[in-house]
Design an enzyme around this catalytic site. Structure first.
Site, PDB file in Angstrom:
ATOM      1  N   GLY B  31       0.938  -1.380   0.109  1.00  0.00           N
ATOM      2  CA  GLY B  31       0.073  -0.037  -0.266  1.00  0.00           C
ATOM      3  C   GLY B  31       0.875   1.236  -0.024  1.00  0.00           C
ATOM      4  O   GLY B  31       0.403   2.259  -0.579  1.00  0.00           O
ATOM      5  N   CYS B 240     -27.642  -9.472 -16.738  1.00  0.00           N
ATOM      6  CA  CYS B 240     -26.682  -9.003 -18.083  1.00  0.00           C
ATOM      7  C   CYS B 240     -27.814  -9.584 -19.265  1.00  0.00           C
ATOM      8  O   CYS B 240     -28.496 -10.608 -19.388  1.00  0.00           O
ATOM      9  CB  CYS B 240     -25.812  -9.862 -18.392  1.00  0.00           C
ATOM     10  SG  CYS B 240     -24.498  -9.968 -19.592  1.00  0.00           S
ATOM     11  N   CYS B 243     -25.724 -12.667 -21.120  1.00  0.00           N
ATOM     12  CA  CYS B 243     -25.275 -14.326 -20.384  1.00  0.00           C
ATOM     13  C   CYS B 243     -26.839 -14.254 -19.353  1.00  0.00           C
ATOM     14  O   CYS B 243     -26.391 -15.679 -18.344  1.00  0.00           O
ATOM     15  CB  CYS B 243     -23.738 -14.475 -19.589  1.00  0.00           C
ATOM     16  SG  CYS B 243     -23.888 -13.256 -18.487  1.00  0.00           S
ATOM     17  N   CYS B 265     -22.305  -7.262 -19.389  1.00  0.00           N
ATOM     18  CA  CYS B 265     -21.342  -7.716 -18.342  1.00  0.00           C
ATOM     19  C   CYS B 265     -20.176  -6.519 -18.960  1.00  0.00           C
ATOM     20  O   CYS B 265     -19.900  -6.690 -20.098  1.00  0.00           O
ATOM     21  CB  CYS B 265     -21.115  -9.148 -18.303  1.00  0.00           C
ATOM     22  SG  CYS B 265     -22.258 -10.030 -17.335  1.00  0.00           S
ATOM     23  N   CYS B 271     -18.616 -12.695 -19.583  1.00  0.00           N
ATOM     24  CA  CYS B 271     -20.084 -12.838 -20.379  1.00  0.00           C
ATOM     25  C   CYS B 271     -19.832 -14.344 -21.435  1.00  0.00           C
ATOM     26  O   CYS B 271     -20.652 -14.879 -21.710  1.00  0.00           O
ATOM     27  CB  CYS B 271     -20.073 -11.376 -20.665  1.00  0.00           C
ATOM     28  SG  CYS B 271     -22.132 -11.442 -21.637  1.00  0.00           S
TER      29      CYS B 271
END
Lengths: 359, 285
Positions: B31, B240, B243, B265, B271
């Protein structure tokens, strides 16, 4: 049903082909040669070399041709090429006092050792379009010549220094840092600041310098002198153990002399601002010297008035036009995902506000 | 441009070593933003120069590279970066999330879970999570040093006071290993939970700002929140249209000028896998 845009590959290829066609323009008009650009667009070539930090007039001319005359794009091409070049070493500091000057003017003294040399300047031209240039083929009559004066051309600041009227420049043997090889760390030394300014955007520096003239970090600058000419570059070769000349480059140098009433730590004296640009870059060298002077407030014990030109972090973080244009222009790349997240948020917040208003 | 004109993966070996040192330091201090001597690349700043440099420093000839932008393999800039490495490194490329060894991404984390041995490289525009609260780098570095994150909590609190929730939808700040507050790059906050405890190595490259940071595998990553206002990932409340997935992040596509919309998606590989009835992340070529 609409299906999300596909075919990025084909689109890119077609765009590149179209770009090449546009670059060439009307094929019935003869193509520009790189040599023509180098010889007749010299100041553009100089700007690309200066901001691209690479001395190579042919490559700079090629970059301008490839970039369709967009100078920042040309600078970018040069920078990207420059990154791939190996480093053999550093040159010795160039001695600008020994410059073969084409131009040397001082605004502070009417006459001085080395004289005033106007050189090839736009300064006293009348800005009237010369329609004769539209007719091609004419070679201008040769300019009158005179033998070069043998006289030395000492720096004006040096003359003031002898009388103690200008701040003394302490010699500094610290090796120069390289902004392109180590990340910028703040606060920066003056050498590093000057390096950043030397490759910074001319327009940005011009506006900042102008702002100091209008009172935002006032520097009261006089042009002590401005000189343009060739200097010899020397490098020490490890095999030889001493420095040898490796070539010549053209430089523009500006030393501004600035009014200074003194501070808690310094007596009343003139102070210095410095600008050095590769090639002929008078506007930029002048701007740089004013900005350099404005940035020196801390060292001279002046007050920080909050002016942008005094603010080292502001100036150094934003003077590079390749960084600036990249980040600015990247907002035209797709941001669907983030925008979608914002859409959801705004819709939700609106729905809540509407509901509260209805209640 | 061919492989012969430039070194493998474009950058010279010294530059790659310099970047790898920064990467190792970044992995050692999760970080923390490590300054590195970012190079000028042949694509503009803002186009992923940080990510490209990190990818170049990580690639080996045996790698299989996937590049996505907005979750999709076929967005123009993903195509451009993938081509860049095809030309300069000659590595195999793929659209499959599970089949890739290195994935460079802009703005998304793939839907399919990553595994050990994979590297996810993020393109980062502004690495400093405190930047919009404090514009000065000299100040923000000190704030990180002193772990002085009060300003960020005040900002989040003010959001709640004004809007009833934290009004940050993407680039939602996280705290790493209970120490550094980190910008996860502009991924939607929907993706934030995938940052934590991820088996893959996650590397973040910011070219213009000359910073690299990292999350080693299985890092503890917590999205900033308050006990009474816990973090919630969000997505469009739809399935979606292609899909049928109800758990993926969706793009909204405007289909006519009368307000019709469809949702699909954003992760094209996810997808395609679902449409082809294959396991997630194995849809692409």
């Amino acid at each position: 049903m609409y299906v999300a845009v596909k075919g990025g590959e084909r689109a890119i290829d077609a765009a590149h082909a179209w770009l090449a066609e546009e670059r060439r323009g009307d094929p019935s008009v003869p193509e520009l040669t790189v040599a023509q650009i180098r010889e007749q667009m010299t100041l553009a070539v100089n700007r690309v070399m200066a901001e691209g930090s690479l001395h190579d007039p042919d490559l700079a001319a090629l970059a301008i041709k490839q970039a369709r005359g967009d100078l920042i794009e040309a600078v970018f091409l040069i920078r990207a090429y420059r990154t791939t070049l190996p480093r053999f070493g550093s040159s010795q500091p160039v001695d600008t006092a020994r410059m073969a000057v084409d131009r040397r003017v001082s605004a502070t003294f009417k006459d001085l050792p080395g004289g005033q040399v106007l050189g090839p300047t736009f300064d006293y031209t009348h800005r009237l379009l010369d329609f004769a240039l539209a007719a091609e083929g004419a070679v201008p009559p040769a300019a009158p010549t005179a033998p070069a004066a043998d006289e030395a051309v000492p720096h004006v600041a040096g003359l003031l220094d002898r009388d103690g009227l200008i701040e003394a420049e302490a010699p500094d043997d610290t090796p120069a840092p390289d902004l392109t090889r180590s990340p910028l760390e703040l606060p920066a030394s003056r050498a590093l600041r000057l390096q950043a300014l030397a490759r910074g955007d001319e327009g940005f520096l011009l506006s900042l310098a102008y702002s100091t003239q209008r009172g935002y970090g006032r520097t009261h600058a006089f042009v002590g002198e401005l000189r343009i000419g060739m200097v010899e570059v020397q490098a020490e070769l490890p095999e030889l153990g001493f420095a040898v000349p490796i070539g010549e480059i053209e430089l523009t140098e500006c030393e501004s002399v600035n009014q200074f009433k003194g501070s808690r730590t310094e007596p009343p004296q003139f102070t210095r601002g410095y600008g050095l640009v590769m090639g002929q870059g008078e506007r930029k060298a002048l701007s740089m010297s004013l900005v350099d002077r404005a940035l020196r407030w801390r060292e001279l014990g002046e007050d920080f008035t909050g002016a942008p030109a005094q603010d080292e972090e502001f100036v150094l973080s934003h003077c590079d036009n390749i960084q600036a244009t990249g980040f600015l222009e990247h907002i035209k790349l797709p941001h669907y995902v983030d925008f979608q997240a914002e859409l959801e948020l705004v819709r939700r917040l609106r729905a809540e506000t509407m509901q509260e208003a209805a209640e | 441009m061919t492989v012969q004109d430039y070194n493998f993966a474009y950058l010279d070996e010294q530059t790659k070593r310099m970047i790898r040192r920064a990467l190792l330091k970044a992995l050692a201090v999760p970080g923390y933003q490590v300054p590195f001597a970012s190079r000028e690349m042949p694509m503009p700043y803002g186009w992923g120069t940080g990510g490209v440099q990190v990818t170049a420093a990580c690639l080996t000839p045996d790698d299989r590279l996937k590049v996505i932008d907005q979750g999709a393999d076929d967005t123009t800039n993903a195509v451009s970066i993938r081509r860049f490495f095809q030309r300069t490194a000659g590595v195999e490329t793929t659209q499959s999330t599970t089949g890739a060894t290195v994935i460079q991404t802009r703005h998304r984390i793939p839907e399919a879970p990553l595994s050990e041995g994979q590297i996810l490289v993020y393109q980062v525009p502004i690495p400093e999570p405190l930047r919009f609260l404090e514009p000065r780098e000299t100040e923000t570095r000190r704030m990180h040093e002193l772990e002085e994150y009060g300003l960020m909590h005040v900002k989040l609190y003010e959001d709640i006071a004004r809007h009833g929730e934290i009004a940050t939808a993407y680039a939602y700040p996280v705290k790493v290993e209970d120490r550094y507050v980190m910008d996860p790059s502009p991924i939607p906050k929907f993706d934030n939970p995938k940052l934590a405890d991820n088996p893959a190595i996650q590397l973040f490259g910011a070219g213009r700002e000359a910073r690299i940071y990292a999350l080693p595998p299985y890092s503890r990553v917590v999205s900033l929140d308050f006990e009474d206002h816990p973090f919630t990932p969000s997505r469009a409340e739809h399935a979606c249209a292609l899909c049928g997935a109800t758990d993926s992040y969706l793009d909204e596509v405007i289909t006519d000028d009368r307000g019709s919309r469809m949702f699909s998606c954003s992760d094209t590989d996810f997808c395609a896998s679902r449409q082809a009835g294959r396991p997630d992340g194995e849809g692409g070529a």
